[in-house]
Design a protein around this motif. Structure first.
Motif, short mmCIF file in Angstrom:
data_model
loop_
_atom_site.label_atom_id
_atom_site.label_comp_id
_atom_site.label_asym_id
_atom_site.label_seq_id
_atom_site.Cartn_x
_atom_site.Cartn_y
_atom_site.Cartn_z
N LEU A 193 0.81 -1.36 -0.09
CA LEU A 193 0.04 0.18 -0.05
C LEU A 193 0.75 1.33 -0.10
O LEU A 193 0.76 2.30 -0.85
CB LEU A 193 -0.95 -0.20 1.39
CG LEU A 193 -1.89 1.14 1.26
CD1 LEU A 193 -2.83 1.31 -0.23
CD2 LEU A 193 -2.72 1.08 2.63
N ALA A 194 1.76 1.28 0.96
CA ALA A 194 2.77 2.56 0.85
C ALA A 194 3.35 2.79 -0.57
O ALA A 194 3.34 3.90 -0.92
CB ALA A 194 3.77 2.26 1.96
N MET A 199 2.33 1.74 -3.29
CA MET A 199 1.18 2.11 -4.32
C MET A 199 0.78 3.42 -4.07
O MET A 199 0.66 4.32 -5.01
CB MET A 199 -0.06 1.06 -4.12
CG MET A 199 -0.79 0.99 -5.21
SD MET A 199 -2.01 -0.37 -5.45
CE MET A 199 -2.45 -0.97 -4.13
N ALA A 200 0.79 3.85 -2.52
CA ALA A 200 0.17 5.26 -2.34
C ALA A 200 1.41 6.29 -2.88
O ALA A 200 1.02 7.41 -3.68
CB ALA A 200 0.01 5.44 -1.02
N ILE A 241 -8.14 1.81 -3.39
CA ILE A 241 -6.91 2.33 -2.71
C ILE A 241 -7.27 3.10 -1.36
O ILE A 241 -6.74 2.93 -0.28
CB ILE A 241 -6.28 3.08 -3.57
CG1 ILE A 241 -5.53 2.43 -4.70
CG2 ILE A 241 -5.04 3.89 -2.82
CD1 ILE A 241 -4.80 3.32 -5.59
N PHE A 270 -8.54 0.29 1.06
CA PHE A 270 -7.28 -0.41 1.51
C PHE A 270 -6.64 0.57 2.49
O PHE A 270 -6.27 0.07 3.76
CB PHE A 270 -6.29 -0.59 0.37
CG PHE A 270 -5.28 -1.40 0.50
CD1 PHE A 270 -4.79 -2.11 1.95
CD2 PHE A 270 -4.36 -1.88 -0.52
CE1 PHE A 270 -3.62 -2.83 1.84
CE2 PHE A 270 -3.30 -2.51 -0.27
CZ PHE A 270 -3.07 -3.27 0.80
N SER A 271 -6.77 1.85 2.24
CA SER A 271 -6.01 2.85 3.12
C SER A 271 -6.82 2.78 4.48
O SER A 271 -6.32 2.82 5.75
CB SER A 271 -5.91 4.13 2.49
OG SER A 271 -5.39 3.97 1.52
N ILE A 296 -6.24 -0.03 6.83
CA ILE A 296 -4.88 -0.24 7.34
C ILE A 296 -4.99 1.17 8.57
O ILE A 296 -4.48 0.93 9.48
CB ILE A 296 -3.88 0.00 6.40
CG1 ILE A 296 -3.74 -1.34 5.77
CG2 ILE A 296 -2.52 0.27 7.07
CD1 ILE A 296 -2.44 -1.64 4.78
N LEU A 331 -4.18 9.85 0.40
CA LEU A 331 -3.03 9.37 -0.11
C LEU A 331 -1.58 9.75 0.71
O LEU A 331 -1.01 8.84 0.94
CB LEU A 331 -2.67 9.47 -1.68
CG LEU A 331 -3.41 8.64 -2.69
CD1 LEU A 331 -3.39 9.21 -3.99
CD2 LEU A 331 -3.44 7.09 -2.53
N ILE A 389 -2.33 8.46 4.27
CA ILE A 389 -2.04 7.07 4.38
C ILE A 389 -0.60 6.87 4.41
O ILE A 389 0.06 5.86 5.00
CB ILE A 389 -2.88 6.19 3.34
CG1 ILE A 389 -2.68 4.69 3.85
CG2 ILE A 389 -2.34 6.31 1.95
CD1 ILE A 389 -3.14 4.14 4.87
N PHE A 390 0.16 7.48 3.39
CA PHE A 390 1.65 7.08 3.28
C PHE A 390 2.41 7.60 4.57
O PHE A 390 2.88 6.81 5.30
CB PHE A 390 2.21 8.05 2.14
CG PHE A 390 3.54 7.64 1.97
CD1 PHE A 390 3.98 6.43 1.31
CD2 PHE A 390 4.86 8.77 2.19
CE1 PHE A 390 5.25 6.20 1.02
CE2 PHE A 390 5.84 8.26 1.83
CZ PHE A 390 6.09 7.04 1.48
N LEU A 395 1.45 5.09 7.49
CA LEU A 395 2.03 3.64 7.44
C LEU A 395 3.46 3.84 7.84
O LEU A 395 4.03 2.95 8.39
CB LEU A 395 2.20 3.30 5.79
CG LEU A 395 0.76 2.64 5.17
CD1 LEU A 395 0.95 2.54 3.72
CD2 LEU A 395 0.82 1.07 6.08
N ILE A 396 3.99 5.12 7.70
CA ILE A 396 5.63 5.25 7.94
C ILE A 396 5.64 5.29 9.50
O ILE A 396 6.63 4.92 9.80
CB ILE A 396 6.21 6.04 7.02
CG1 ILE A 396 6.39 5.51 5.77
CG2 ILE A 396 7.51 6.68 7.94
CD1 ILE A 396 6.59 6.64 4.65
#
Ligand SMILES: Nc1ncnc2c1ncn2[C@@H]1O[C@H](COP(=O)(O)OP(=O)(O)OP(=O)(O)O)[C@@H](O)[C@H]1O
Ligand SMILES: [Mg+2]
Lengths: 253, 322, 286
Positions: B124-125, B127-128, C220, C223-224, C227, C265, C268-269, C272-273
């Motif tokens: 996902l990361a 893809m994002a 997407i 999914f985001s 998560i 986006l 979410i990025f 995630l990090i």
């Protein structure tokens, strides 16, 4: 505090409320062997994970040869000369026995420690010879029986030229003959001044190897002494027999 | 003499090496066998996909860090080439190298934060990240040309045959380097990371560093391929960043066989060419690819060419070592 | 005024996202599968509803139900014949389901062409709520989202089948030993989730564009959201859906419509990090 050996001071580790290690303190001099026992879930493997850098302790200090190792990454711990094996074997499944060992022989520690002119292939073959797996070098590990996989774990650890080895239940799943051979290998390592921490449920063989044993229960050090002292210790007997029956103890060979 | 025999020995003792060598030698002869410029054009596209797929493979196929946004690196190279060429007049050939480096910088920038992520989180990361870049080209349309993209890049050679040979040379360089890495001890370490990162760390390997380097190498060749593609088309647009393209690359690698370099390269040719033959029935690329992918994951999960390569003989002395 | 508009339009958008994300989370929670065809189910729901109602003149409500039924069957076949066999390899599941959803886009593109379509609304009147003028269908979609998710919640927590689902989610092996047919549980989950996506597709068709690639961004986002909410956590997904839905609405109102797709986006990025396990912590369970 000396500059030798390993010092573990007041190490605590919790998992979401569950205390896996609580105020664990002990030290081990270079070249010595110490056994670790305790019922299932006592925190033995967690202790190894914390020492070898796979888990961070919540509190406490760990010093090896005068160096604080509590915030090191696993490969950095290996780099200092401490290697470990896993209770549940972790071979690289799609590779051959030889390739499995070579990965460890390619580590910076191994490259640095072996005699000049020796190649990683030779180091790998060498340690495979020590654990009697050299005749299976090209076999894919997916074909190996448990006894071989245990020895492969040890071969991989040895290929990093460790001065200190943490063995997590190395005797489980071995035949009697294989156990004798492994006990011989451990004695050889001690002769070579290697320091060893060994978790083992098979008490008889452990006591024949280790003059000193640490007992963990619910993450606490319950006793620390010679096999005879341990066997007489009231709380140890209670921990094993009282609350949880024979859980985790295997007095057969 | 000595070195020649050694190279020859390694070449014939390992099926992936001699298969690749024979295939690329054959590709060098193609312009002598046909003067169908349309076919040559299709093969240029196949060359480009071979670079994209093999560069994905060195990171994802080997170390298991499945990158769902490989197009970010391709796009970085493509847009990088456009800016450098249009505004600074950098010649196309130099751009190949510079844009490879731009790709590598992106590889490291994306790699560092993504290193701890695994499985779906990493998917996902990445893809994002690629989608963010794609969106940005729309939002910043003043500078990126938006949906239209950027036109007017210098052509990289003076004709289709030149383009063909240049792209083929890039494929040759890419595969030689990537196979040299993949089939060396470094490749073995990458494979060990894919198998079991924990065990690899326990064996004293600095897995973080290996993964980061793999990110950079993968992104370098993707960026270089992106730059070639931009100059070849004399245009670049947001489609070079699209998820569809990223997915197509992964599908190519999975059909060919991940973690072999050869598999993805051969699959890139197989799929690109077969797709062109089917073009008469409409753009069926995705239909064909997806259909094949499903068959492969169900019945040949390790890929078509992996299975074939394993059945080919080794010549010469049995090679010891890895 | 703008605040009220944001409140209401944000709720509508969040409701749709939640409808998609909850199903997606359910599949992961129970079957440990990240099913990227979920967006295609949403798109197919819209197109089947369109085909039935506009082209074949079937009453709209029946068309939506028809869309749900067909998608339900598709999802069950997908589970039986493909996912069931590759479940254990995450990359295979991810890429196969993603490819299949692109495949579905292409099929629809070949049949219906690239033009945007419109599905009539069940309620075509506009309504005034708290002084905000809003299409009745939007409001309806919000109500349906809430009702469906609430029903799902009740089914999971109050019925025997729900218990079996929960048991499977917690430990498939133990559930199997308790006599639960986990394979069937996976299939049912997949079917239910797909139906929810198809329903979402059917009801948004009057106010969002219906186009072949309409499922791509939502997947997407789903999914985001899932998560962000902590993989597999339904409660977390609902909160995350609200977060993303409102975030997009606010961005659309206050910054620019162009940036609406970008902001989630980026969120979410970054999440995630810094918090790979999602904002709400837990990695698994409900
Ligand atoms: N990564 C983890 N996350 C959460 N809990 C853990 C984790 N690792 C261990 N535990 C828990 O910590 C406790 C101690 O586990 P540990 O594996 O250290 O026991 P052990 O003494 O090695 O037992 P055994 O003899 O069965 O190997 C157990 O209750 C275990 O469930
Ligand atoms: Mg243990």
């Amino acid at each position: 505090m000396t500059k030798d050996g390993l010092e573990i001071r007041a190490v605590t580790k919790t998992f979401e409320g569950l205390t896996a290690l609580s105020d664990v303190t002990f030290s081990l001099e270079d070249g010595k062997i110490m056994g670790i026992i305790g019922p299932n879930g006592a925190g033995k493997t967690t202790l190894f994970n914390v020492i070898s850098g796979f888990l961070r302790a919540d509190q406490g200090q760990m010093v090896y040869h005068g160096k604080d190792i509590s915030s090191l990454k696993p490969h950095q711990v290996v780099d200092l000369g401490m290697a470990r094996t896993f209770q549940i074997v972790r071979p690289f499944k799609s590779m051959s026995v030889f390739e499995n060992t070579i990965v460890a022989a390619l580590s910076p520690r191994s490259r640095r420690s072996r005699p000049k002119g020796v190649k990683s292939d030779e180091t790998a073959m060498n340690v495979l010879g020590r654990v009697a797996l050299d005749h299976k070098r090209d076999e894919p590990v997916s074909n190996l029986p448990m006894g071989d996989l245990r020895r492969l774990e040890i071969a991989r650890a040895l290929a990093t030229y460790p001065q200190f080895i943490l063995l997590d239940e190395p005797f489980s799943g071995l035949s009697l003959k294989e156990m004798d051979a492994l006990a011989g290998l451990i004695r050889n390592l001690l002769d070579e001044k290697c320091t060893i921490l060994i978790i083992e449920h098979k008490l008889k063989i452990l006591m024949s190897l280790a003059p000193r044993i640490l007992v963990l229960d619910y993450g606490k050090v319950l006793a620390d002494g010679t096999p005879a002292e341990i066997a007489d210790n009231e709380s140890v007997i209670r921990a094993y027999l009282g609350r949880r029956g024979h859980a985790g103890v295997d007095t057969t060979n | 003499m000595n070195i020649v025999t050694r190279i020859w020995g390694t070449l014939i003792s390992r099926p992936p090496f001699y298969v690749m060598a024979i295939f690329l030698l054959f590709m060098l002869l193609v312009p002598f066998l046909t003067d169908d410029l349309y076919l040559i054009g299709v093969l240029v596209l196949a060359n480009v996909y071979a670079i994209f797929a093999s560069s994905w493979d060195i990171l994802s196929g080997y170390s298991g860090k499945e990158n769902f946004g490989h197009t970010l690196f391709i796009g970085a190279g493509a847009y990088g080439a456009a800016y450098l060429n249009l505004y600074l007049g950098v010649p196309p050939m130099l751009n190949l190298l510079l844009c490879g480096l731009i790709g590598a910088v992106f590889g490291v920038l994306i790699g560092i934060p993504c290193l701890p992520l695994v499985g779906p989180y990493l998917a996902l990361a990445t893809m994002a990240a690629a989608s963010i870049a794609e969106r940005l080209t729309m939002i910043l349309s003043k500078y990126t040309g938006g949906e239209e993209g950027l036109y007017g890049l210098d052509p990289i050679t003076d004709g289709p045959v030149g383009d063909y040979y240049l792209s083929l040379i890039l494929v040759i360089i890419t595969t030689i380097i990537l196979m040299a890495i993949g089939y060396s001890k470094q490749g073995l370490i990458l494979r060990s990371i894919k198998e079991d990162e924990t065990a690899s760390e326990a064996a004293g390997i600095n897995t973080t560093r290996y993964k980061l380097v793999a990110f950079a190498i993968s992104a370098f060749f993707a960026g270089m391929g992106g730059a070639f593609y931009a100059h070849y088309q004399m245009y670049t647009g947001p489609s070079s960043l699209s998820i569809i393209m990223a997915v197509t690359i992964i599908i190519v690698c999975m059909i060919g066989g991940m973690g072999t370099i050869v598999g993805p390269v051969l699959a890139a040719y197989m799929l690109t060419v077969s797709n062109e033959f089917l073009r008469s029935i409409g753009d069926l690329r995705l239909l064909v690819y997806t259909g094949l992918l499903v068959v492969i994951v169900l019945f040949l999960p390790r890929g078509v060419f992996t299975v074939i390569l394993e059945r080919l003989p080794r010549f010469g002395q049995k090679s010891r070592g890895v | 005024m703008v605040a009220l508009e944001i409140l209401i339009y944000g709720a509508v958008l969040s409701g749709i996202y939640a409808l998609l994300a909850v199903g997606f989370a359910l599949i992961f929670g129970v079957a440990r599968v990240i099913n990227l065809t979920h967006g295609a189910f949403y798109m197919l729901g819209a197109y089947i509803t369109y085909a039935l109602s506009v082209l074949l003149n079937v009453p709209l409500i029946l068309s939506i139900i028809g869309g749900m039924a067909i998608v339900f069957l598709l999802a069950i076949c997908l589970d039986r014949f493909i996912i069931e066999r590759i479940r254990t390899t995450m990359i295979n599941v991810l890429i196969t389901t993603l490819a299949l959803s692109l495949f579905a886009d292409q099929v629809i593109l070949q049949i219906f062409g690239p033009d945007n379509r419109n599905i009539p609304a069940v309620i075509s009147d506009r309504v005034t709520l708290l002084g905000v003028d809003i299409a009745g269908q939007r409001l309806l979609s919000l109500i349906i989202s809430v009702a469906v998710i609430a029903t799902l919640w009740l089914i999971i927590t109050r019925t025997r089948m729900g218990n079996a689902l929960l048991a499977t989610a917690q430990d498939p092996e133990a559930a199997q030993l308790m006599g639960i047919n986990t394979g069937r549980m996976f299939m049912i989950t997949m079917g239910i989730a797909a139906m929810m996506a198809a329903l979402a597709g059917g009801i948004v068709g009057s106010f969002l564009t219906v186009a072949p690639e309409m499922g791509m961004l939502p997947i997407i986002k789903a999914f985001s959201i899932v998560i962000l909410g902590g993989l597999g956590s339904i409660g977390g997904s609902i909160i995350a859906a609200l977060l993303i839905g409102y975030l997009e609405t606010i961005v659309a109102y206050l910054i620019s419509f162009n940036a609406t797709e970008l902001v989630p986006l980026v969120v979410i990025f970054i999440t995630l990090i810094f918090r790979p396990a999602g904002i709400f912590g837990k990695r698994r369970g409900f």
